[in-house]
Design an enzyme around this catalytic site. Structure first.
Site: not given
Length: 150
Positions: A67, A71, A98, A132
């Site tokens: 999945s 990890e 980001h 930001r």
């Protein structure tokens, strides 16, 4: 770019295909294992992959499993690692823009190899946006260092 890569047995097939893809693109690859489909515990392979990134031995890391969740959790235990579990173009792009992720986690049982390779390409070519987001990453770094967040 030098890229560390590691998987457990459930991510082994994609690991091998991603290694070939990275080499075709001209990247240097450090294969941290596993080296077969034999059942194994993911921390044994994922933590050394993440440590190679944290030490600066490799610029980025890729970890794979069934999945990708375990990890990502294991990789994020290593100081200096920001591992993102990605399953789409957008999650790969935003994890770099980001979050300045330096390790990518992919679940072999969750997406096709075509999508996985596209995610790898997007993740490797997307730059950190800064702005930001710099302060947000600094807050994570401060917390990790045991310092108060602002």
């Amino acid at each position: 770019m030098k890229i560390a890569i590691g998987s457990d047995h459930a991510g082994f097939k994609y690991k091998e295909q991603i290694i070939a893809h990275l080499k075709e693109l001209g990247h240097e690859v450090k294969d941290c294992g596993t080296y077969s489909l034999d059942s194994t515990d993911y921390p044994l392979w994922i933590i050394p992959t993440a440590e190679a990134v944290a030490r600066g031995e490799c610029e980025r890391g890729i970890v794979l499993g069934g999945s990708g969740n375990g990890e990502a959790m294991a990789a994020n235990k290593v100081k200096g690692v920001r591992c993102a579990l990605c399953w789409s173009d957008e999650t790969a792009q935003l994890s770099r823009q980001h979050n300045n992720s330096n390790v990518l986690s992919i679940g072999e049982r969750m997406i096709s190899i075509e999508i996985a390779l596209r995610i790898v390409d997007i993740w490797l070519t997307t730059e950190f946006e800064g702005g930001r987001h710099v302060n947000r990453i600094a807050e994570l770094d401060r917390y990790e260092a045991g310092q108060p967040m602002q």
